[in-house]
Design a protein around this motif. Structure first.
Motif, PDB file in Angstrom:
ATOM      1  N   HIS A 112      11.868  -2.680 -11.996  1.00  0.00           N
ATOM      2  CA  HIS A 112      10.449  -2.224 -11.946  1.00  0.00           C
ATOM      3  C   HIS A 112      10.266  -1.188 -10.818  1.00  0.00           C
ATOM      4  CE1 HIS A 112       6.326  -2.815 -10.094  1.00  0.00           C
ATOM      5  NE2 HIS A 112       5.970  -2.410 -11.421  1.00  0.00           N
ATOM      6  N   GLY A 113       9.381  -0.141 -10.957  1.00  0.00           N
ATOM      7  CA  GLY A 113       9.151   0.720 -10.035  1.00  0.00           C
ATOM      8  C   GLY A 113       7.719   1.414 -10.464  1.00  0.00           C
ATOM      9  N   PHE A 114       7.086   2.266  -9.595  1.00  0.00           N
ATOM     10  CA  PHE A 114       5.980   2.809  -9.956  1.00  0.00           C
ATOM     11  C   PHE A 114       5.823   4.052  -9.124  1.00  0.00           C
ATOM     12  CE2 PHE A 114       4.862   0.142  -6.452  1.00  0.00           C
ATOM     13  CZ  PHE A 114       4.044   0.781  -5.670  1.00  0.00           C
ATOM     14  N   GLN A 115       5.032   4.918  -9.261  1.00  0.00           N
ATOM     15  CA  GLN A 115       4.543   6.095  -8.685  1.00  0.00           C
ATOM     16  C   GLN A 115       2.982   6.002  -8.297  1.00  0.00           C
ATOM     17  OE1 GLN A 115       4.787  10.281 -10.091  1.00  0.00           O
ATOM     18  NE2 GLN A 115       5.481  10.881  -8.037  1.00  0.00           N
ATOM     19  N   ALA A 116       2.728   6.381  -7.029  1.00  0.00           N
ATOM     20  CA  ALA A 116       1.043   6.419  -6.891  1.00  0.00           C
ATOM     21  C   ALA A 116       0.643   7.454  -7.034  1.00  0.00           C
ATOM     22  CB  ALA A 116       0.993   5.972  -5.139  1.00  0.00           C
ATOM     23  N   LEU A 117      -0.499   7.231  -8.057  1.00  0.00           N
ATOM     24  CA  LEU A 117      -1.265   8.469  -8.274  1.00  0.00           C
ATOM     25  C   LEU A 117      -2.559   9.118  -7.715  1.00  0.00           C
ATOM     26  CD1 LEU A 117      -0.923   7.498 -12.434  1.00  0.00           C
ATOM     27  CD2 LEU A 117       0.562   9.007 -10.961  1.00  0.00           C
ATOM     28  N   THR A 118      -3.062   8.272  -6.875  1.00  0.00           N
ATOM     29  CA  THR A 118      -4.032   8.611  -6.289  1.00  0.00           C
ATOM     30  C   THR A 118      -3.911   8.394  -4.679  1.00  0.00           C
ATOM     31  OG1 THR A 118      -4.717   6.009  -6.376  1.00  0.00           O
ATOM     32  CG2 THR A 118      -5.690   7.729  -7.974  1.00  0.00           C
ATOM     33  N   PRO A 119      -4.645   8.818  -3.777  1.00  0.00           N
ATOM     34  CA  PRO A 119      -4.458   9.006  -2.165  1.00  0.00           C
ATOM     35  C   PRO A 119      -4.164   7.662  -1.865  1.00  0.00           C
ATOM     36  CG  PRO A 119      -6.439  10.285  -2.973  1.00  0.00           C
ATOM     37  CD  PRO A 119      -6.316   9.589  -4.200  1.00  0.00           C
ATOM     38  N   THR A 120      -4.365   6.615  -2.338  1.00  0.00           N
ATOM     39  CA  THR A 120      -4.031   5.215  -1.812  1.00  0.00           C
ATOM     40  C   THR A 120      -4.183   4.201  -2.997  1.00  0.00           C
ATOM     41  OG1 THR A 120      -5.339   5.723   0.355  1.00  0.00           O
ATOM     42  CG2 THR A 120      -4.595   3.471  -0.151  1.00  0.00           C
ATOM     43  N   HIS A 153      -6.124  -1.354  -5.994  1.00  0.00           N
ATOM     44  CA  HIS A 153      -6.912  -0.067  -5.782  1.00  0.00           C
ATOM     45  C   HIS A 153      -6.315   1.145  -6.135  1.00  0.00           C
ATOM     46  CE1 HIS A 153      -9.538   2.538  -3.303  1.00  0.00           C
ATOM     47  NE2 HIS A 153      -8.404   2.991  -2.874  1.00  0.00           N
ATOM     48  N   GLY A 154      -6.913   2.060  -6.728  1.00  0.00           N
ATOM     49  CA  GLY A 154      -6.234   3.242  -7.215  1.00  0.00           C
ATOM     50  C   GLY A 154      -5.507   3.296  -8.356  1.00  0.00           C
ATOM     51  N   ALA A 155      -4.755   3.986  -8.588  1.00  0.00           N
ATOM     52  CA  ALA A 155      -3.967   4.089  -9.949  1.00  0.00           C
ATOM     53  C   ALA A 155      -2.314   4.369  -9.563  1.00  0.00           C
ATOM     54  CB  ALA A 155      -4.598   5.205 -10.739  1.00  0.00           C
ATOM     55  N   ASP A 169      -2.737   0.135  -3.726  1.00  0.00           N
ATOM     56  CA  ASP A 169      -2.912  -1.058  -3.344  1.00  0.00           C
ATOM     57  C   ASP A 169      -2.245  -2.010  -4.546  1.00  0.00           C
ATOM     58  OD1 ASP A 169      -3.832  -0.655  -0.827  1.00  0.00           O
ATOM     59  OD2 ASP A 169      -5.396  -2.053  -1.023  1.00  0.00           O
ATOM     60  N   THR A 170      -0.939  -2.311  -4.448  1.00  0.00           N
ATOM     61  CA  THR A 170      -0.461  -3.065  -5.513  1.00  0.00           C
ATOM     62  C   THR A 170      -0.241  -4.355  -5.274  1.00  0.00           C
ATOM     63  OG1 THR A 170       1.069  -0.942  -6.013  1.00  0.00           O
ATOM     64  CG2 THR A 170       1.844  -3.177  -7.238  1.00  0.00           C
ATOM     65  N   CYS A 171      -0.447  -5.339  -6.287  1.00  0.00           N
ATOM     66  CA  CYS A 171      -0.408  -6.848  -5.910  1.00  0.00           C
ATOM     67  C   CYS A 171       0.615  -7.413  -6.877  1.00  0.00           C
ATOM     68  CB  CYS A 171      -1.796  -7.537  -6.345  1.00  0.00           C
ATOM     69  SG  CYS A 171      -3.212  -7.162  -4.975  1.00  0.00           S
ATOM     70  N   TYR A 172       1.566  -8.252  -6.353  1.00  0.00           N
ATOM     71  CA  TYR A 172       2.596  -9.077  -7.097  1.00  0.00           C
ATOM     72  C   TYR A 172       2.438 -10.336  -6.889  1.00  0.00           C
ATOM     73  CZ  TYR A 172       4.749  -4.545  -5.927  1.00  0.00           C
ATOM     74  OH  TYR A 172       5.139  -3.263  -5.781  1.00  0.00           O
ATOM     75  N   ARG A 183       0.869  -1.167   0.088  1.00  0.00           N
ATOM     76  CA  ARG A 183      -0.111   0.078   0.019  1.00  0.00           C
ATOM     77  C   ARG A 183       0.896   1.357   0.038  1.00  0.00           C
ATOM     78  NH1 ARG A 183      -5.022  -0.289   3.639  1.00  0.00           N
ATOM     79  NH2 ARG A 183      -5.722  -1.411   1.719  1.00  0.00           N
ATOM     80  N   SER A 184       0.447   2.133  -0.831  1.00  0.00           N
ATOM     81  CA  SER A 184       1.276   3.226  -1.154  1.00  0.00           C
ATOM     82  C   SER A 184       0.351   4.698  -1.073  1.00  0.00           C
ATOM     83  CB  SER A 184       2.049   3.455  -2.525  1.00  0.00           C
ATOM     84  OG  SER A 184       3.045   2.333  -2.485  1.00  0.00           O
TER      85      SER A 184
END
Length: 196
Positions: A118-126, A77-79, A128-131, A52-53
């Protein structure tokens, strides 16, 4: 489920077809037969994880040496603004950087083969990333490259939020290429042209 090849060799997007009505939806997030038809052996996955980010957080750029680690990533959840870098020395798309939008609306999943970062930036308030990963985690094989490495020129859509100390201390693309015994200038652009 639709399947899309990407500009990085072996990176595949799986796009489900949700069945929705006014109150809810249902979708298959993984179909082993479809995945296998596109070179993804789902029987190799050994672990499912979730993180969660909060908005603005950047996680990455992470990879593993040795046998590496293939993963199937989705945003539950989110983007998120997802980044993949091909760090496989023998790959025809070595050094290529690609970005993807993963969210809980179209529910795309991204298969990332071993040897990619691999990496990412959270675009929305919360977010949830699943791997799903195909190799038990071995911290001794972890490698990381800075999110703002000038040689890679990754564009992040939001101002940089919180980052882990480990990610802030990550090495450079040039240093990783030295470990891989590859010229860091040998990169392949999105048109398939190799630059030196």
């Amino acid at each position: 489920m639709q399947v899309h090849r990407t500009v990085i060799d072996g990176v595949v997007q799986f796009v489900p077809a949700p069945h929705a009505d006014d109150d809810d939806f249902h979708t298959a997030t993984l179909d082993a037969a479809i995945a296998a038809a596109h070179g993804v052996d789902t029987g190799r996955f050994v672990q499912d994880s979730q993180s969660r980010s909060v908005q603005g957080v950047i996680r990455g750029m992470h990879g593993r040496l040795g046998a590496g680690e293939s993963k199937l990533v989705r945003c539950a959840h989110g983007a998120m603004h997802d980044i993949v870098i091909d760090a496989r020395p023998g790959s025809p798309t070595f050094g290529r950087v690609a970005s993807f939008l993963l969210d809980d609306t179209d529910m795309r999943q991204l298969y990332i083969p071993a040897g990619c970062l691999h990496g990412f930036q959270a675009l929305t308030p919360t977010v949830d990333t699943c791997y799903r990963i195909d190799t038990p985690h071995d911290p001794s094989e972890d490698v990381s490259v800075r999110f703002d490495d000038p040689d890679l020129g990754i564009r992040w859509p939001l101002p940089v939020g919180t980052m882990s100390e480990k990610d802030l201390a990550a090495g450079s693309w040039t240093e990783l290429c030295a470990r891989l015994d590859v010229d860091p200038r040998r990169r392949t652009d999105a048109l398939g042209l190799t630059s030196w």
